[in-house]
Design a protein around this motif. Structure first.
Motif, PDB file in Angstrom:
ATOM      1  N   ALA A  43       0.830  -1.209   0.000  1.00  0.00           N
ATOM      2  CA  ALA A  43       0.000   0.000   0.000  1.00  0.00           C
ATOM      3  C   ALA A  43       0.860   1.252   0.000  1.00  0.00           C
ATOM      4  O   ALA A  43       2.030   1.240   0.399  1.00  0.00           O
ATOM      5  CB  ALA A  43      -0.919   0.009   1.216  1.00  0.00           C
ATOM      6  N   THR A  44       0.261   2.359  -0.448  1.00  0.00           N
ATOM      7  CA  THR A  44       0.890   3.674  -0.411  1.00  0.00           C
ATOM      8  C   THR A  44      -0.109   4.652   0.199  1.00  0.00           C
ATOM      9  O   THR A  44      -1.275   4.669  -0.185  1.00  0.00           O
ATOM     10  CB  THR A  44       1.290   4.131  -1.820  1.00  0.00           C
ATOM     11  OG1 THR A  44       2.307   3.270  -2.332  1.00  0.00           O
ATOM     12  CG2 THR A  44       1.826   5.558  -1.795  1.00  0.00           C
ATOM     13  N   GLY A  45       0.346   5.441   1.158  1.00  0.00           N
ATOM     14  CA  GLY A  45      -0.557   6.387   1.793  1.00  0.00           C
ATOM     15  C   GLY A  45       0.027   6.916   3.082  1.00  0.00           C
ATOM     16  O   GLY A  45       1.238   6.937   3.284  1.00  0.00           O
ATOM     17  N   THR A  46      -0.855   7.369   3.990  1.00  0.00           N
ATOM     18  CA  THR A  46      -0.447   7.977   5.255  1.00  0.00           C
ATOM     19  C   THR A  46      -0.863   7.082   6.414  1.00  0.00           C
ATOM     20  O   THR A  46      -2.037   6.752   6.564  1.00  0.00           O
ATOM     21  CB  THR A  46      -1.094   9.362   5.424  1.00  0.00           C
ATOM     22  OG1 THR A  46      -0.720  10.201   4.328  1.00  0.00           O
ATOM     23  CG2 THR A  46      -0.626  10.014   6.721  1.00  0.00           C
ATOM     24  N   LEU A  47       0.108   6.693   7.226  1.00  0.00           N
ATOM     25  CA  LEU A  47      -0.133   5.862   8.398  1.00  0.00           C
ATOM     26  C   LEU A  47      -0.133   6.746   9.638  1.00  0.00           C
ATOM     27  O   LEU A  47       0.804   7.512   9.867  1.00  0.00           O
ATOM     28  CB  LEU A  47       0.943   4.776   8.517  1.00  0.00           C
ATOM     29  CG  LEU A  47       0.846   3.863   9.739  1.00  0.00           C
ATOM     30  CD1 LEU A  47      -0.445   3.050   9.710  1.00  0.00           C
ATOM     31  CD2 LEU A  47       2.062   2.945   9.809  1.00  0.00           C
ATOM     32  N   LYS A  48      -1.196   6.639  10.432  1.00  0.00           N
ATOM     33  CA  LYS A  48      -1.308   7.427  11.656  1.00  0.00           C
ATOM     34  C   LYS A  48      -1.356   6.493  12.855  1.00  0.00           C
ATOM     35  O   LYS A  48      -1.892   5.388  12.770  1.00  0.00           O
ATOM     36  CB  LYS A  48      -2.568   8.295  11.620  1.00  0.00           C
ATOM     37  CG  LYS A  48      -2.576   9.305  10.480  1.00  0.00           C
ATOM     38  CD  LYS A  48      -3.850  10.136  10.484  1.00  0.00           C
ATOM     39  CE  LYS A  48      -3.861  11.144   9.331  1.00  0.00           C
ATOM     40  NZ  LYS A  48      -5.107  11.956   9.319  1.00  0.00           N
ATOM     41  N   VAL A  49      -0.813   6.962  13.981  1.00  0.00           N
ATOM     42  CA  VAL A  49      -0.826   6.185  15.213  1.00  0.00           C
ATOM     43  C   VAL A  49      -1.752   6.881  16.207  1.00  0.00           C
ATOM     44  O   VAL A  49      -1.829   8.110  16.271  1.00  0.00           O
ATOM     45  CB  VAL A  49       0.595   6.036  15.792  1.00  0.00           C
ATOM     46  CG1 VAL A  49       1.178   7.364  16.215  1.00  0.00           C
ATOM     47  CG2 VAL A  49       0.595   5.063  16.965  1.00  0.00           C
TER      48      VAL A  49
END
Length: 510
Positions: A43-49
């Motif tokens: 996947a490609t994108g923005t990972l948030k915690v």
């Protein structure tokens, strides 16, 4: 006097204890890195915690990976013992389900959340599922499908035979005659069933026929007549488009499909040289065609393909007597296919095609930035080989290419990183601006016409963002108090030692 020194020593010890009790044990960040997949694909994108359900830090994920390189941005989380860590992911072109899986690599187990560990350094695999959205799928090229909705990918891995022998070399995948992807074959095996294993990936579009075909390039020949065993069904020369991941066994016929009957082959037309995408050195895969039939593919690194040495790899094409033998190229880079080019060969310049010239040639190819994924060439006798616009990146080398994702929040402070393709250069950190820069060359970018050698990572100016440097937990007044307490202890110890020494008696003289 001894009482005074004892009081000083006790005071110093009490001061130290009060300082230690005033400052609890510092909590260092918990750092994460690893892989992210959507529907078992990188996947490609923005990972948030999220820390206890509250959104905290974020990091960009490119081609399914984040933080795995030495200078790659990692997900650094501040918290305290007992905090629960979860994740969310945003990927353009997908609507993701709320349920996802967290797999911890070291312990080899799935968990629903992760406990915060001070100073922890954890490799994870996050497995998301979802459906493709309509409209803009993140590609900047012309897909030739207007506003039609993309389907979920049709993905393959498995075995390839050439008659009764296990095949080797390259397997190509087409949808409606357009080359979608290529992958290397070793001892008949291509791809794997693991979430991170390489696979052949095709994307169809709603409203299209989406006929799936394959071609095998082996020993300088191209084979397109095959039998496919998929699940409990057997197909001849084409398959229906079925979303999902499939294990397939392909058996190609020994008769090569050259589309030239009994005509005599010419001596090979062989190429090596340089490739540009506009003004930047290109990377990924270069395909070579004769009369619209795919002849050969080769990897590109920092603009260079092949070499002049006798044992160096080169692009090789074979023409046939009495055919037109028009030579064309296509570049596959950053998920796009480019077929409009200028070729500088010897002292001549050619546009979009070259004459067939037997022998070995050094050529400089410059492709136009406008991607052409449509089928612009003529396919002979196979219906599966795409023309000049065809071309797919070799899956065996695609992991080295880089996609570039940038945040769209105008209020964000960018962290700009240029990453080397082959080796790492120096890195400098500016603590006042939270900007990290390191020099490297990377592949073409997949965002909105950004330069090919820039990655932009965004972090909210109101948040801590990705922690690049941990400050000392003791600072300011506490440091001075600690030093003063240590000095008092030394003075008290010295005084006590001095007082403990026996003074010699003075005998009065008679």
């Amino acid at each position: 006097m001894k009482k005074i020194y004892t009081v000083l020593l006790v005071f110093a010890l009490v001061s130290c204890l009060s300082i230690v009790s005033a400052d609890s044990i510092p909590q260092f960040p918990h750092t994460f890195y690893g892989d992210v997949t959507i529907n078992e694909l990188p996947a490609t994108g923005t990972l948030k915690v999220l820390v206890n359900g509250v959104e905290s830090e974020q990091v960009q994920v490119t081609d399914g990976e984040f933080g795995k390189g030495l200078f790659d941005a990692k997900l650094v989380v501040n918290g305290a013992s007992g905090d629960q860590i979860t994740f969310s992911f945003e990927s353009e072109g997908y609507t993701l389900d709320s349920d996802y899986k967290i797999y911890i690599i070291d312990s080899e187990q799935y968990v629903s959340e992760i406990d915060f560990v001070s100073g922890g350094y954890t490799e994870i695999l996050l497995e998301f599922t979802g459906t493709g959205d309509g409209g803009d799928t993140g590609d900047t090229g012309d897909t030739g499908n207007g506003e039609e909705l993309p389907l979920n990918p049709d993905v393959f891995y498995g075995l390839v035979y050439l008659d009764e022998s296990l095949a080797s070399s390259t397997l190509n995948l087409y949808v409606d005659g357009v080359l979608q992807d290529s992958i290397g074959i070793e001892n008949g095996v291509f791809g794997g069933e693991g979430a991170l294993d390489d696979k052949l990936i095709a994307t169809g579009y709603d409203g299209n026929s989406n006929v799936v075909t394959f071609s095998l390039v082996s020993g300088g020949e191209t084979y397109s007549s095959f039998t496919a065993e998929l699940s409990d069904a057997t197909y001849e020369d084409e398959l229906p488009y079925i979303e999902g991941v499939h294990y397939v066994v392909l058996t190609f016929s020994e008769t090569a499909d050259t589309g030239n009957g009994e005509e005599l082959p010419l001596n090979p037309d062989v190429f090596y040289g340089l490739v540009y995408l506009d003004e930047s050195l290109a990377s990924s895969t270069l395909n070579l065609y004769v009369d619209g039939v795919l002849q050969d593919s080769i990897g590109i690194e920092n603009g260079v393909f092949g070499g002049e040495g006798a044992l160096d790899d080169k692009l090789i094409a074979t023409g046939y007597d009495r055919n037109s033998n028009v030579v064309t190229f296509s570049l596959v880079s950053g998920g796009e296919t480019y077929s409009s080019f200028t070729a500088e060969l010897s002292d001549a310049t050619y546009e979009d095609e070259l004459p067939y010239i037997e022998g070995v040639h050094y050529v400089v190819l410059t492709f136009s930035e406008t991607a052409d994924t449509g089928d612009t060439g003529d396919t002979s006798d196979s219906g599966s080989s795409s023309g000049g616009g065809g071309g797919g990146s070799s899956r065996s080398s695609s992991s080295s290419s880089s996609s570039i994702i940038s945040s769209s929040d105008s209020s964000e402070t960018p962290v700009t990183t240029s990453v080397p393709k082959t080796s790492s250069s120096g890195t400098s950190t500016d603590s006042s601006s939270n900007t990290v820069e390191s020099s490297e060359n990377i592949g073409p970018d997949t965002t909105q016409d950004l330069p090919n050698d820039t990655l932009d990572y965004g972090s909210d100016s109101n948040e801590t963002g990705v922690v690049l440097q941990q400050e000392s937990p003791l600072g300011g007044i506490n440091m001075y108090l600690a030093l003063a307490a240590i000095l008092l202890i030394l003075i008290a110890l010295a005084a006590a030692w001095y007082q403990s020494k026996e003074k010699p008696e003075v005998v009065p003289q008679q």
